[in-house]
Design a protein around this motif. Structure first.
Motif, PDB file in Angstrom:
ATOM      1  N   ARG A  60     -39.720-138.285 -29.679  1.00  0.00           N
ATOM      2  CA  ARG A  60     -39.329-136.988 -29.133  1.00  0.00           C
ATOM      3  C   ARG A  60     -39.155-137.074 -27.621  1.00  0.00           C
ATOM      4  NH1 ARG A  60     -36.389-132.851 -30.280  1.00  0.00           N
ATOM      5  NH2 ARG A  60     -37.321-130.798 -30.028  1.00  0.00           N
ATOM      6  N   LEU A  64     -35.639-136.056 -25.731  1.00  0.00           N
ATOM      7  CA  LEU A  64     -35.597-134.922 -24.816  1.00  0.00           C
ATOM      8  C   LEU A  64     -35.306-135.344 -23.381  1.00  0.00           C
ATOM      9  CD1 LEU A  64     -38.616-132.926 -26.255  1.00  0.00           C
ATOM     10  CD2 LEU A  64     -36.214-132.250 -26.365  1.00  0.00           C
ATOM     11  N   ARG A 131     -30.021-125.692 -24.893  1.00  0.00           N
ATOM     12  CA  ARG A 131     -30.072-125.035 -26.204  1.00  0.00           C
ATOM     13  C   ARG A 131     -30.655-123.632 -26.077  1.00  0.00           C
ATOM     14  NH1 ARG A 131     -33.487-125.444 -30.976  1.00  0.00           N
ATOM     15  NH2 ARG A 131     -35.024-126.573 -29.722  1.00  0.00           N
ATOM     16  N   ILE A 136     -35.735-119.430 -29.485  1.00  0.00           N
ATOM     17  CA  ILE A 136     -35.983-119.678 -28.069  1.00  0.00           C
ATOM     18  C   ILE A 136     -36.093-118.357 -27.318  1.00  0.00           C
ATOM     19  CG2 ILE A 136     -34.978-120.686 -25.975  1.00  0.00           C
ATOM     20  CD1 ILE A 136     -33.737-122.836 -27.823  1.00  0.00           C
ATOM     21  N   ASP A 198     -34.109-123.975 -23.729  1.00  0.00           N
ATOM     22  CA  ASP A 198     -34.944-125.140 -24.039  1.00  0.00           C
ATOM     23  C   ASP A 198     -34.915-126.008 -22.791  1.00  0.00           C
ATOM     24  OD1 ASP A 198     -36.167-127.427 -24.927  1.00  0.00           O
ATOM     25  OD2 ASP A 198     -34.957-127.645 -26.740  1.00  0.00           O
ATOM     26  N   GLU A 222     -42.914-132.674 -24.083  1.00  0.00           N
ATOM     27  CA  GLU A 222     -42.358-132.969 -25.408  1.00  0.00           C
ATOM     28  C   GLU A 222     -43.312-132.662 -26.553  1.00  0.00           C
ATOM     29  OE1 GLU A 222     -45.184-136.168 -25.234  1.00  0.00           O
ATOM     30  OE2 GLU A 222     -43.820-135.437 -23.691  1.00  0.00           O
ATOM     31  N   ASP A 224     -44.903-129.924 -27.478  1.00  0.00           N
ATOM     32  CA  ASP A 224     -44.883-128.591 -28.084  1.00  0.00           C
ATOM     33  C   ASP A 224     -43.582-127.905 -27.695  1.00  0.00           C
ATOM     34  OD1 ASP A 224     -45.226-125.942 -28.860  1.00  0.00           O
ATOM     35  OD2 ASP A 224     -47.342-125.884 -28.324  1.00  0.00           O
ATOM     36  N   ASP A 225     -42.657-127.807 -28.648  1.00  0.00           N
ATOM     37  CA  ASP A 225     -41.359-127.214 -28.349  1.00  0.00           C
ATOM     38  C   ASP A 225     -41.491-125.808 -27.790  1.00  0.00           C
ATOM     39  OD1 ASP A 225     -40.118-129.482 -29.211  1.00  0.00           O
ATOM     40  OD2 ASP A 225     -39.360-128.641 -31.094  1.00  0.00           O
ATOM     41  N   ARG A 228     -41.764-125.411 -24.197  1.00  0.00           N
ATOM     42  CA  ARG A 228     -40.571-125.803 -23.445  1.00  0.00           C
ATOM     43  C   ARG A 228     -39.510-124.712 -23.473  1.00  0.00           C
ATOM     44  NH1 ARG A 228     -39.917-129.858 -26.222  1.00  0.00           N
ATOM     45  NH2 ARG A 228     -37.976-129.151 -27.212  1.00  0.00           N
ATOM     46  N   TYR A 229     -39.715-123.688 -24.286  1.00  0.00           N
ATOM     47  CA  TYR A 229     -38.785-122.560 -24.342  1.00  0.00           C
ATOM     48  C   TYR A 229     -39.173-121.590 -23.238  1.00  0.00           C
ATOM     49  CZ  TYR A 229     -37.842-124.378 -29.058  1.00  0.00           C
ATOM     50  OH  TYR A 229     -37.515-125.177 -30.122  1.00  0.00           O
TER      51      TYR A 229
END
Length: 494
Positions: A60, A64, A131, A136, A198, A222, A224-225, A228-229
């Motif tokens: 990941r 990213l 994204r 998001i 993102d 990277e 925890d998505d 990152r939002y």
């Protein structure tokens, strides 16, 4: 360890070997490559405790970080044990020149304005194509931002008292929730405008390298998505916080200004302060974790970062200032100067009353209580001013209201607006002797006020007592009166 074409076991010069580590990773430098391994730790907010989890994290990270530094993140490789079996995973990277690390350049006093401007442009471009989507967008709501804060408060709680000052921590919590409780419309608007992306979510100066062909930004978040939002401004605020931490507050301000320019993202100063505070507190919590791992200087880092958090939360406070008084008392001069100093929006009844529907044919000089100034029009003017103030306050703007405020019945709705929007309220009443006020009134040219000496006299007879206000003597120099008016505002800063 296997990776086609690369072997750290090859002969390298002794001074080209090194090692660095954070609370969750170890980086080994060999020659012109860097090899990053995840520590087998479970910190609650990230879990690298299994080999499979570390493999997922490495893959990941590669995916990213190639968004911003595709020529730095080269591959993922296996680590083999003595029996040739995979025992771990790592990320293979192009090694960056340590001398071009942004944090190093800033602390050395090198002029990096050109590099940071390029970085702001790069980040704005990255955000423009990042994204987006409903999942998001959900991260941009007031509730989501509140949860992020509360989760970090919970993560830091065990260090309060031992590392972080309890009083300071409690004020940080109060100021944070006060801002969020009153700013839901602002955050909703930013979601509608597509500001939630993102992003990178970990823009530290030590992970940015200023190369001749442009900056390289490494090491995004990277694990925890959801973390990152973020609002693009929040992403930029992380680096602004770090530049200030490194002793370059002016550069931090310039970076945010460039980012706003290149992203064409309208945003309030208060929201930028709030996001800088959030990023400072996240780093304070990380410093607390490093302290728990035995890093000696981490406690002092955490303390400095909590002070930085508190400073920006105070700067982010939303304020409503009522500036009143009779005609000729200088309230408009005081109100304008305060608005300039605060960076606030100035609203003035003398201008608003002419903008109301149905007032075009009303006489401005019909006398006290008649024409434009009959009780109904006066009330409607105050109501319109407070409606505008409510919208501005809820969208993160401080507001100064210039009006006579002669009626106690008009003051209470203003207080209600302050309570509704969680704004800090200051009430000021300008006063001066009649023999000074009257010449000021007669000398006006091109002013929006229609008040005459006769109207001022009648207003004086009907002016309701205003014990809640700080009375400002405006009979002397304007700068003296303005300084006096600023004092209660300054005291209201926590």
């Amino acid at each position: 360890m296997t990776r086609p074409g690369t072997s750290p076991a090859r002969f390298v010069a002794p001074n080209s070997v090194g090692i660095a580590q954070s609370h969750c990773a170890v980086v080994v430098f060999i020659g012109d490559h860097a090899y990053k391994l995840k520590k087998p730790v479970d910190l609650g907010f990230l879990d690298f405790s299994t080999v499979a989890a570390r493999e997922r994290a490495c893959r990941r990270e590669l995916e990213l970080n190639r968004r911003l530094a595709p020529d730095v993140y080269l591959d993922v490789a296996q680590v083999l044990d003595g029996h040739g079996k995979t025992c771990d995973w790592l990320v293979v990277m192009r090694r960056m020149p340590a001398s071009r690390r942004l944090s190093t350049l800033v602390t050395q006093g090198v002029d990096v304005h050109a590099d940071v401007e390029k970085l702001a442009r790069m980040l704005a471009s990255f955000h423009s194509t990042a994204r987006r989507g409903p999942e998001i967008d959900a991260a941009g709501s007031s509730a989501a931002l509140r949860k992020r804060w509360v989760d970090n408060f919970a993560g830091a709680e065990e260090f309060v008292g031992a590392v972080i000052d309890r009083t300071l921590f409690d004020e940080i919590v109060e100021l944070t929730l006060q801002y969020l409780d009153g700013r839901a419309p602002l955050l909703e608007e930013r979601v509608r405008r597509g500001c939630i992306v993102d992003g990178h979510a970990d823009l530290l100066a030590e992970d940015i390298f200023c190369l001749p062909d442009g900056p390289r930004v490494l090491d995004c978040l990277e694990f925890d998505d959801a973390l990152r939002y973020v609002d693009g401004l929040d992403d930029a605020a992380f680096l602004a916080m770090d530049l200030e931490r490194l002793g370059a507050p002016g550069l931090a301000q310039d970076f945010l200004a460039w980012y706003r320019e290149f992203s064409a993202a309208r945003s309030t100063t208060s929201l930028a302060h709030h996001y800088v505070a959030y990023r400072a507190f996240v780093r304070a919590k990380v410093a607390c974790l490093r302290h728990a791992q035995g890093v000696a200087e981490a406690a002092s880092d955490a303390q400095r970062l909590t002070i930085l958090t508190h400073r920006h939360l105070r700067a982010a406070q939303i304020r409503l200032v009522l500036v009143g008084g009779l005609p000729g008392t200088g309230k408009t001069t005081v109100a304008g100067a305060l608005a300039d100093r605060m960076g606030a929006v100035l609203l003035r009844t003398d201008q608003i009353r002419r903008e109301l529907p149905g007032t075009a044919g009303l006489a401005a000089h019909a006398g006290y209580g008649r024409g434009l100034y009959d009780s109904g029009n006066v009330h409607n003017t105050y109501q319109e001013m407070l409606d505008r103030a409510r919208t501005l306050l809820s969208h993160g703007e401080s507001v100064v209201l210039d009006a006579s405020w002669s009626s106690s019945e008009e003051r209470e709705p203003a207080r209600a607006v302050a309570r509704e929007t969680f704004a800090v309220l200051t009430e000021l009443c300008c006063v001066t002797p009649t023999e000074i006020a009257e010449p000021r009134i007669t000398a006006r040219v091109g002013d929006a006020s229609d008040a005459t000496v006769e109207i001022a006299a009648q207003m004086n007879r009907h002016f309701a007592s205003w014990p809640e206000a700080t009375h400002i003597d405006t009979s002397g120099r304007p700068d003296t009166a303005i300084a006096t008016a600023w004092e209660p505002i300054e005291r209201s800063f926590r």
